[in-house]
Structure formats: structure tokens, C-alpha cells
Design a protein around this motif. Structure first.
Motif, PDB file in Angstrom:
ATOM      1  N   MET A 138      -2.012 -34.778 -56.271  1.00 33.04           N
ATOM      2  CA  MET A 138      -3.257 -34.261 -55.863  1.00 33.04           C
ATOM      3  C   MET A 138      -2.735 -32.741 -55.542  1.00 33.04           C
ATOM      4  SD  MET A 138      -6.400 -36.009 -55.040  1.00 33.04           S
ATOM      5  CE  MET A 138      -6.699 -35.749 -53.333  1.00 33.04           C
ATOM      6  N   ASP A 169      -5.502 -30.484 -55.807  1.00 31.80           N
ATOM      7  CA  ASP A 169      -6.452 -29.920 -55.321  1.00 31.80           C
ATOM      8  C   ASP A 169      -7.003 -30.060 -53.858  1.00 31.80           C
ATOM      9  OD1 ASP A 169      -7.003 -32.384 -55.485  1.00 31.80           O
ATOM     10  OD2 ASP A 169      -8.988 -32.443 -56.660  1.00 31.80           O
ATOM     11  N   PRO A 174      -3.042 -27.172 -48.851  1.00 33.43           N
ATOM     12  CA  PRO A 174      -2.724 -25.953 -49.195  1.00 33.43           C
ATOM     13  C   PRO A 174      -2.468 -25.605 -50.697  1.00 33.43           C
ATOM     14  CG  PRO A 174      -1.347 -26.605 -47.305  1.00 33.43           C
ATOM     15  CD  PRO A 174      -2.185 -27.892 -48.079  1.00 33.43           C
ATOM     16  N   PRO A 175      -2.579 -24.258 -51.271  1.00 33.27           N
ATOM     17  CA  PRO A 175      -1.955 -24.041 -52.512  1.00 33.27           C
ATOM     18  C   PRO A 175      -0.820 -24.527 -52.988  1.00 33.27           C
ATOM     19  CG  PRO A 175      -2.626 -22.130 -51.617  1.00 33.27           C
ATOM     20  CD  PRO A 175      -2.746 -23.038 -50.309  1.00 33.27           C
ATOM     21  N   HIS A 176      -0.119 -24.697 -54.256  1.00 29.47           N
ATOM     22  CA  HIS A 176       1.088 -24.813 -54.575  1.00 29.47           C
ATOM     23  C   HIS A 176       1.632 -23.520 -55.186  1.00 29.47           C
ATOM     24  CE1 HIS A 176       0.355 -29.004 -53.840  1.00 29.47           C
ATOM     25  NE2 HIS A 176      -0.866 -28.726 -53.933  1.00 29.47           N
ATOM     26  N   ALA A 177       2.824 -23.404 -54.863  1.00 30.80           N
ATOM     27  CA  ALA A 177       3.605 -22.047 -55.512  1.00 30.80           C
ATOM     28  C   ALA A 177       3.581 -22.369 -57.041  1.00 30.80           C
ATOM     29  CB  ALA A 177       4.986 -21.864 -54.909  1.00 30.80           C
ATOM     30  N   TYR A 229      -4.228 -17.715 -55.279  1.00 33.34           N
ATOM     31  CA  TYR A 229      -3.765 -17.172 -54.010  1.00 33.34           C
ATOM     32  C   TYR A 229      -2.848 -16.299 -54.256  1.00 33.34           C
ATOM     33  CZ  TYR A 229      -1.639 -16.413 -49.409  1.00 33.34           C
ATOM     34  OH  TYR A 229      -1.063 -16.028 -48.254  1.00 33.34           O
ATOM     35  N   GLU A 250      -7.481 -16.140 -51.690  1.00 36.97           N
ATOM     36  CA  GLU A 250      -7.861 -16.793 -52.857  1.00 36.97           C
ATOM     37  C   GLU A 250      -9.151 -16.363 -53.544  1.00 36.97           C
ATOM     38  OE1 GLU A 250      -6.503 -21.112 -52.214  1.00 36.97           O
ATOM     39  OE2 GLU A 250      -7.757 -20.648 -50.609  1.00 36.97           O
ATOM     40  N   VAL A 256       2.481 -16.810 -57.259  1.00 35.11           N
ATOM     41  CA  VAL A 256       1.186 -16.766 -56.746  1.00 35.11           C
ATOM     42  C   VAL A 256       1.144 -18.461 -56.150  1.00 35.11           C
ATOM     43  CG1 VAL A 256       0.032 -15.455 -58.142  1.00 35.11           C
ATOM     44  CG2 VAL A 256       0.242 -17.648 -58.861  1.00 35.11           C
ATOM     45  N   GLY A 257      -0.215 -18.717 -55.588  1.00 36.75           N
ATOM     46  CA  GLY A 257      -0.370 -19.922 -54.972  1.00 36.75           C
ATOM     47  C   GLY A 257      -1.487 -20.437 -55.861  1.00 36.75           C
ATOM     48  N   TRP A 274      -3.751 -23.105 -42.913  1.00 38.00           N
ATOM     49  CA  TRP A 274      -2.287 -23.187 -43.454  1.00 38.00           C
ATOM     50  C   TRP A 274      -1.709 -21.870 -43.490  1.00 38.00           C
ATOM     51  CZ3 TRP A 274      -2.509 -20.058 -47.879  1.00 38.00           C
ATOM     52  CH2 TRP A 274      -3.624 -20.026 -48.371  1.00 38.00           C
ATOM     53  N   LEU A 313       7.388 -18.461 -52.708  1.00 34.92           N
ATOM     54  CA  LEU A 313       6.467 -18.890 -51.680  1.00 34.92           C
ATOM     55  C   LEU A 313       6.549 -20.288 -51.226  1.00 34.92           C
ATOM     56  CD1 LEU A 313       2.973 -17.205 -53.174  1.00 34.92           C
ATOM     57  CD2 LEU A 313       4.311 -16.465 -50.982  1.00 34.92           C
ATOM     58  N   ARG A 314       6.079 -20.507 -49.971  1.00 32.96           N
ATOM     59  CA  ARG A 314       5.993 -21.833 -49.421  1.00 32.96           C
ATOM     60  C   ARG A 314       4.659 -22.049 -48.707  1.00 32.96           C
ATOM     61  NH1 ARG A 314       8.840 -25.510 -45.753  1.00 32.96           N
ATOM     62  NH2 ARG A 314       8.739 -24.052 -44.172  1.00 32.96           N
ATOM     63  N   PHE A 315       4.365 -23.167 -48.986  1.00 35.72           N
ATOM     64  CA  PHE A 315       2.705 -23.300 -48.271  1.00 35.72           C
ATOM     65  C   PHE A 315       2.905 -24.475 -47.069  1.00 35.72           C
ATOM     66  CE2 PHE A 315       1.686 -21.144 -51.914  1.00 35.72           C
ATOM     67  CZ  PHE A 315       1.021 -20.172 -51.430  1.00 35.72           C
ATOM     68  N   PRO A 319       0.786 -26.528 -44.123  1.00 41.50           N
ATOM     69  CA  PRO A 319      -0.257 -27.157 -43.518  1.00 41.50           C
ATOM     70  C   PRO A 319      -0.210 -26.895 -41.899  1.00 41.50           C
ATOM     71  CG  PRO A 319       0.588 -28.963 -44.665  1.00 41.50           C
ATOM     72  CD  PRO A 319       1.563 -27.745 -44.723  1.00 41.50           C
ATOM     73  N   ARG A 358     -12.544 -36.282 -49.117  1.00 42.33           N
ATOM     74  CA  ARG A 358     -12.471 -35.005 -48.825  1.00 42.33           C
ATOM     75  C   ARG A 358     -12.342 -34.744 -47.411  1.00 42.33           C
ATOM     76  NH1 ARG A 358      -9.939 -32.200 -52.500  1.00 42.33           N
ATOM     77  NH2 ARG A 358     -11.329 -31.841 -54.497  1.00 42.33           N
ATOM     78  N   ASP A 378      -7.407 -14.388 -45.080  1.00 49.16           N
ATOM     79  CA  ASP A 378      -5.882 -14.266 -44.921  1.00 49.16           C
ATOM     80  C   ASP A 378      -5.528 -13.179 -44.144  1.00 49.16           C
ATOM     81  OD1 ASP A 378      -6.596 -15.914 -47.492  1.00 49.16           O
ATOM     82  OD2 ASP A 378      -4.584 -16.536 -46.764  1.00 49.16           O
ATOM     83  N   HIS A 381      -3.857 -18.709 -43.179  1.00 45.13           N
ATOM     84  CA  HIS A 381      -5.060 -18.592 -44.001  1.00 45.13           C
ATOM     85  C   HIS A 381      -6.244 -19.242 -42.617  1.00 45.13           C
ATOM     86  CE1 HIS A 381      -7.711 -19.093 -47.365  1.00 45.13           C
ATOM     87  NE2 HIS A 381      -8.147 -20.403 -46.732  1.00 45.13           N
TER      88      HIS A 381
END
Ligand SMILES: Cc1cc2nc3c(=O)[nH]c(=O)nc-3n(C[C@H](O)[C@H](O)[C@H](O)COP(=O)(O)OP(=O)(O)OC[C@H]3O[C@@H](n4cnc5c(N)ncnc54)[C@H](O)[C@@H]3O)c2cc1C
Ligand code: SF4
Ligand code: SF4
Ligand code: FES
Lengths: 277, 372
Positions: A1, A3, A6-9, A49, A55, A93-94, B96, B106-108, B110, B143, B284, B295
């Protein structure tokens, strides 16, 4: 998933400057499994992002069967999009997405396809043009109606000329103010609907652009006999979460990010008649 | 509350601290009413004896004044500027953060709040109704909001029946009060010499059992019931119906919107105090070291300039369209989203509006006069 959360690189693998303000980015998730698993429908969008800036929602322009990269055409406008414009291949980007409901591709099959865009040409509609052209045999006539204010606002000039030369394809472009060498109509885009050649009994129309333009386009198309249920539009509202949570994209009871951005005309026409929603 | 009178117990006045003590022993940080900046707010209790008595407030359009209860009861106040919303939907928090390494990668990550068990003592029926709406929004199937869920699950709610509604309250008309009907762990009705106690959850039942309370008498139960009926009857404001969707949506060009816009300051106070409002901004905030960026989500208001911002265009450029957005969302299109109105009749937006705009008055004017 991809969506949720957090975003994915992702990495910018290619960048093209299409016009002074419009550029396209081809993106690929850094995680190969994520890239392989990513699926979307034309008309859906991603949240892009930019580090430290934020974003923004951007439609997905690439073909849904293209698995290697995800394409976006972006106009540099404010804080985030101007920052995205400075990205170069290799930059990060994310990405999260895809979000929302896309165009009714099933319904289009076997029928004429009428695409109406205004302003600077809308990415959601351009993605359908590409989609139809790549699968030409599945559809009837393709009618592209595009209105711009000034002649210089039309980007991808050559594309429109190329599309106009294709069989069973009609391109109708109008600029309220023409210019030297402007080959298309000078006047209002709504003047063009009388010229559009499609079979109202088997056609699907899709619109995107300024809401006033879409309202008069809808009047014209419905007057030509197109059933209400075959008229669709893509809506734009401020979006910050894309998952039906932040509340900014609400249009009446609908969350445009989740219930749209593509709507059937009948779902929104009543409220669209009032400014301010 | 009194659907199971057989299960009602009686907590003598002097034993109220033992309820707080029991909650503390179970690891809950207990929040109770306190005076702060001229209003009643929920603050952490230092000790089981820390619950304050005699608090009261007088409310009217654009007016909130602390007073004191001549009978020195614990819960004879109606409500303060905030319901329990800040306990679950934080006014500001990081969702996050992005981390950037030297190569630009980049690393995200949570971010989740620490789990803190909280018990809120003095929750009102309208607050519970509003919380149910917020639950429907933030815990929607498929969600779930992780931050909200984390706080919500650690919450223990001690509701109280309202005996003294404020002049701004109209929960009887929205069907959400003044007696708590659902959503609580424990619910109290304050009588002269103690509380009729009902539990609404397993945890509530366990807490009540640990206090070893006698059953409430038939007279005590009846007194509590009558008190609730009297509190409902004492309310003077109301809405002209529970489903105003169609009538309000047929008044979108009514001149009353211009009249209210001429008074409204678009300050957003009404949305800040409303227990059901869920709008929030996401932004951000990069750290100065250039390596991380948070964020953040922050409560937002549909009265603000940014809410309807599209580049080069504002969907709601004036106060008329913003007030109309707020009122029609709250009372009309909320039905489409949540199957009920977004107003639980708490009256906060009336008391905390600096110019005293009263939504019940606005609705009456909009509904009364024929279209446009
Ligand atoms: C479903 C959808 C699809 C879109 N697809 C494209 C696309 O394919 N290509 C493209 O160039 N643009 C697209 N847009 C518009 C794009 O999102 C905005 O241009 C962008 O958000 C502007 O951000 P900014 O920070 O540069 O501008 P600013 O004016 O500085 O905006 C500040 C913030 O407001 C919000 N915002 C501003 N304008 C818009 C807007 N038009 N829509 C939503 N939020 C906005 C964003 O959160 C933005 O960060 C789309 C918008 C939506 C809603
Ligand atoms: S709209 Fe006003 S009265 Fe209704 S729930 Fe919100 S703050 Fe309370
Ligand atoms: S109604 Fe009152 S509280 Fe709400 S924005 Fe207007 S002035 Fe502020
Ligand atoms: S973008 Fe947040 S609710 Fe739609």
C-alpha cells in the motif's frame, strides 16, 4: 500500500522542460518491489513531496501499462511546484498514491470520446488522449476541444497539430486572443461545440479546467443530446492529505480527493451552479 | 443512561475520590475540570482529592463568565471551551518526518504519540456524541488515523449528566443530551448526597466493581431521571429540525448570508471550539540542520484564507461563502458524510464567537423566509 502513511522515496529518472513553466518528471520508486506493485488508473493522482517544502497533488500522466516509471506534467506555480521545477535527474522526492477515482475507461470502450479542456491544458485530460491513441481500435472518434485565453498559452503546439492529422480525430482549439500564425479558431471555446462531430448516442465526454468553462461546455454537450450520465469532469480543490481527512477538498458532502477528482456531471451540477463550494 | 436501572449503583459523595484513586491505580492520568484563563478546562489531577467543586460558568452569545455554584456541586457547570477533542485529535502533532542523508537520499519515518492512558472525568453527553462523529471520521474502515487511534484506545471516559445546562446549550433539540446515552465507560448523575453510577464498558464495569458500591435505590434512579428531564426542559435554544439538509441547500443564495457575513470576523473561533470540526492543515517544518523535516498537522478552519486556496484563485474569497460553507457543512452536507448533522448542540460556537453570532438564530432566519 503506497497510499497509506508517509510518502515513499522515489528518484527523478528524467526531466523535460515542455514550455517556459511546464516540465515533466519521470519518477521511479527507490524500492523496486514498490515500483513493481504500483498500479493506477488515468485520472488518479499522486501526492508529490519535496523535501522541507511540502506535498502537492499531481495527476498521473503516464500510461497505466507503463511499469517502469511514473510520469507527471507539472506547471511551476507556487512554493512547492517551483521547487519541484528545480529537480534534476537523480534527485529524490517522496511519492504517495495513487488517490481518488479515475476516468470511466470501461464506459468509453466502443464509443466516441469527447475531451474538453480549458486554461492551460489539463494533465488529467491529456492522459486520456494518450490512453486512447495507444489503443485506437477500441474507441470511436476522438474529439479534442481546447480553449485558451492567449495563443501563447497553448503548450504542446506540435502535439495538437499531430493529433489533428490522425484519422477519426478532430482537434478544435480556440483562443480568445489569437496571434500571428495562430492556426486555430479565435473566439470562445464554446463556439466550437457546434463543430464537434460525435454520436451523442454512443459517446463519453470528459472535461477538465476552469469551472465556468466546464459549465458552459456541459450545457453545449447536453444540448447536443449527450446523456447526463455520460458526461464526466475532473475537479480541483485545495488538497493536503488526499485521504479524505484534512477537509480542504470538500465539495458539498464529497471529498474530492477520495470521491473524485473525477465525477459524473449529475453528481456535482447542482452545487457547481453556486460559487463558493 | 437508565436503560439498565438494575445495574445502576450509588457512589456516596464522600467516596468520589476513591473513584479517582481506582483510576489512578489502573495507570490512568486523570483529567478533571479546573479554572484557567477565565474558563473551565480539563487539567490533570494531582491527587484523588483534586476534583474541584462549585465550578460554574454563565454563557450567552459572545459571553463566558466564571461563577460559582451556590450548592457547591462537582459538575453543575455545563461546558468549557474544549470538549474532549484535544485528547484524541491533537491541536498540533507531527505525522511523519523526512530524513535526508548526505547523498540526498530520502527516508520517511512515521511518528506516533506515546501511549498515555487518560481518564477524563466530567465528559458531557454532547461531548460523547461529538466523539462518536470524530471516531467515524478518523477511524474510518480502511483509513484509520494511527495517531488518533493510539490516543482514543487509551481513553477512559467518566461522563456526567448535565443538571444545569448553559443558556447556550441546545442538545435536547439535536437529540444528543443532556443525559449521556452511550460512549462512556462510566456515567454519573449527581444528586445531593452522591452519584447514580452506570457503567457502559467492561473496563467501566471493572472500575465500578472495584469500588464495591451499593445498588442505587429506585428513588435515586428516579431523581436522576427527573433531573435529566428538567435539564432538557430548561433549554431555550433549539434547531428547527434534526435533518435540515434539504431546506438549507435550497437557501444557498439567501440574503441572510450577506447579513451574517457583515457581522462575522472570520476569526475561526467557532471552528476551534466545535467538538466535531475535523479540518486540519498539513505543513512541513524543516530543521535547521537541513537533515530532517517534520510533517505537521495543525487544526485548521474553513474561515481561513488558506482553506480554499488554489494557485491564483480562492474558492471562497469572502466571508459570505466561508460562513455558508461552515453552516451548510455542519448542518446539511454532514448528513451525506456521517448520516447525521455535525452539530451536537453544545452551544460553544455561540458563546465563543466574539461578536455573538448564534447559529440557531441564523438557521431560523434562513429556514423561515421562503427561497431563494
Ligand atoms: C487532483 C489534482 C490534480 C492535479 N494535477 C496537476 C497536474 O497534473 N499538474 C499540475 O501542474 N498541477 C496539478 N494540480 C494542481 C497542483 O496541485 C497545484 O498547482 C499545486 O498544489 C500548487 O502548489 P504550490 O505550492 O506550487 O502553490 P502555492 O500557491 O504556493 O500553494 C500552496 C499550497 O496550496 C495548495 N494548492 C495550491 N494550488 C492548488 C491546486 N490547484 N490544487 C490543489 N491544491 C493546491 C497546495 O497544498 C500547495 O502546496 C492538481 C491539483 C489537483 C487537486
Ligand atoms: S456547531 Fe456549535 S453548537 Fe453545534 S456542535 Fe459545533 S460548537 Fe457545538
Ligand atoms: S461565526 Fe463568530 S466565531 Fe465563527 S468565524 Fe465568524 S466571528 Fe468568528
Ligand atoms: S485532501 Fe484532505 S480531505 Fe481531501
Amino acid at each position: 500500500m503506497l497510499d497509506a502513511g508517509p510518502p515513499h522515496a522515489a528518484t527523478v529518472v528524467a526531466r523535460v522542460q515542455e514550455s517556459p513553466t511546464i516540465f515533466t518528471l519521470q519518477l521511479r520508486f527507490d524500492d523496486a518491489a514498490a515500483q513493481a506493485a504500483y498500479r493506477f488508473a488515468p485520472g488518479q493522482f499522486n501526492m508529490l513531496y519535496l523535501y522541507g517544502a511540502g506535498e502537492v497533488p499531481v495527476s498521473i500522466m503516464s500510461d497505466p501499462e507503463e511499469r517502469d516509471v511514473i510520469g507527471h506534467a507539472i506547471r511551476a506555480q507556487g512554493r512547492v511546484t517551483q521547487g519541484l521545477a528545480r529537480l534534476r535527474p537523480g534527485d529524490k522526492v517522496g511519492v504517495r498514491g495513487p488517490f481518488g477515482r479515475g476516468w470511466p475507461l470501461q464506459e468509453m470502450s466502443g464509443c466516441d470520446v469527447v475531451l474538453v479542456t480549458g486554461g492551460l491544458g489539463c494533465a488529467p485530460v491529456v492522459s486520456v488522449i494518450h490512453y486512447v491513441l495507444r489503443r485506437r481500435e477500441r474507441f470511436g472518434k476522438l474529439v479534442i476541444v481546447q480553449g485558451v485565453k492567449h495563443a501563447e498559452d497553448l503548450i504542446w503546439h506540435e502535439q495538437y497539430a499531430r493529433w489533428a492529422a490522425l484519422p477519426d480525430t478532430q482537434v478544435l482549439v480556440a483562443a480568445s486572443e489569437g496571434g500571428p500564425l495562430w492556426p486555430w479558431h479565435v473566439g470562445r471555446v464554446t463556439d466550437l461545440f457546434a463543430l464537434a462531430s460525435f454520436d451523442p448516442a454512443c459517446a463519453v465526454a470528459m472535461m477538465c479546467g476552469p469551472e465556468g468553462m466546464m459549465r458552459s461546455a456541459a450545457d453545449n454537450l447536453l444540448a447536443r443530446g449527450l446523456p447526463r450520465t455520460r458526461l464526466y469532469l475532473s475537479m480541483e480543490r485545495n488538497m493536503q492529505c488526499a485521504v479524505g481527512r484534512c477537509g480542504h477538498c470538500q465539495f458539498g458532502g464529497a471529498f474530492v480527493c477520495r470521491d473524485g477528482p473525477v465525477f459524473q456531471w449529475g453528481e456535482v451540477e447542482t452545487l457547481l451552479a453556486h460559487k463558493g463550494f | 443512561m437508565f436503560s439498565h436501572p438494575d445495574r445502576a449503583a450509588f457512589l456516596p459523595l464522600a467516596k468520589l475520590p476513591s473513584l479517582v484513586a481506582e483510576l489512578m491505580a489502573r495507570g490512568y492520568r486523570c483529567l478533571g475540570p479546573a479554572k484557567e484563563n477565565g474558563a473551565i478546562v480539563m487539567r490533570e489531577l494531582e491527587s484523588p482529592e483534586g476534583l474541584q467543586r462549585g465550578l460554574q460558568a454563565e454563557q450567552a452569545p459572545g459571553r463566558y463568565r466564571l461563577t460559582s455554584d451556590p450548592h457547591d456541586r462537582y459538575f453543575a457547570w455545563a461546558n468549557g471551551p474544549q470538549a474532549i477533542k484535544p485528547q484524541t485529535f491533537a491541536p498540533q502533532e507531527s505525522l511523519w518526518r523526512a530524513e535526508r542523508d548526505e547523498a540526498g537520499g530520502l527516508r520517511f519515518v512515521p511518528e506516533l504519540p506515546a501511549v498515555v492512558k487518560r481518564a477524563v472525568i466530567g465528559v458531557r453527553a454532547c461531548d460523547l456524541a461529538a466523539l462518536a462523529v470524530q471516531d467515524a471520521h478518523f477511524l474510518r474502515t480502511g483509513r484509520r488515523d494511527a495517531q488518533y487511534a493510539q490516543r482514543r484506545e487509551a481513553l477512559f471516559l467518566v461522563a456526567v449528566q448535565c443538571a444545569e445546562p448553559a443558556a447556550t446549550c441546545f442538545c435536547a433539540s439535536t437529540g444528543d443530551g443532556p443525559t449521556p446515552a452511550f460512549g462512556y465507560d462510566l456515567s454519573l448523575a449527581e444528586l445531593k448526597d452522591g452519584f447514580v453510577v452506570v457503567s457502559g464498558s467492561d473496563e467501566g464495569q471493572a472500575v465500578a466493581a472495584a469500588l464495591d458500591l451499593p445498588a442505587a435505590s429506585a428513588q435515586q434512579i428516579e431523581a436522576a431521571q427527573r433531573q435529566g428531564e428538567a435539564a432538557a426542559a430548561a433549554q431555550t435554544r433549539s434547531l428547527p429540525g434534526r435533518k435540515l439538509r434539504d431546506v438549507l441547500m435550497s437557501r444557498l443564495e439567501h440574503p441572510r448570508w450577506d447579513a451574517v457575513a457583515a457581522r462575522c470576523l472570520a476569526c475561526g473561533n467557532c471552528t476551534a471550539v466545535c467538538p466535531t470540526c475535523f479540518c486540519h492543515a498539513e505543513a512541513d517544518v524543516p530543521a535547521l540542520d537541513g537533515r530532517t523535516s517534520d510533517h505537521l498537522r495543525t487544526w485548521d478552519s474553513c474561515f481561513g484564507e488558506a482553506h480554499g486556496h488554489l494557485h491564483g484563485f480562492n474558492v471562497r474569497p469572502d466571508i459570505r461563502t466561508r460562513y455558508r460553507q461552515w453552516l451548510t457543512h455542519k448542518l446539511a452536507t454532514w448528513h451525506d458524510q456521517f448520516g447525521r448533522s455535525g452539530c451536537v448542540g453544545c452551544g460553544r460556537c455561540i458563546a465563543w464567537c466574539p461578536v455573538g453570532i448564534d447559529l440557531t438564530e441564523e438557521v431560523a432566519a434562513l429556514v423561515e423566509v421562503g427561497p431563494p
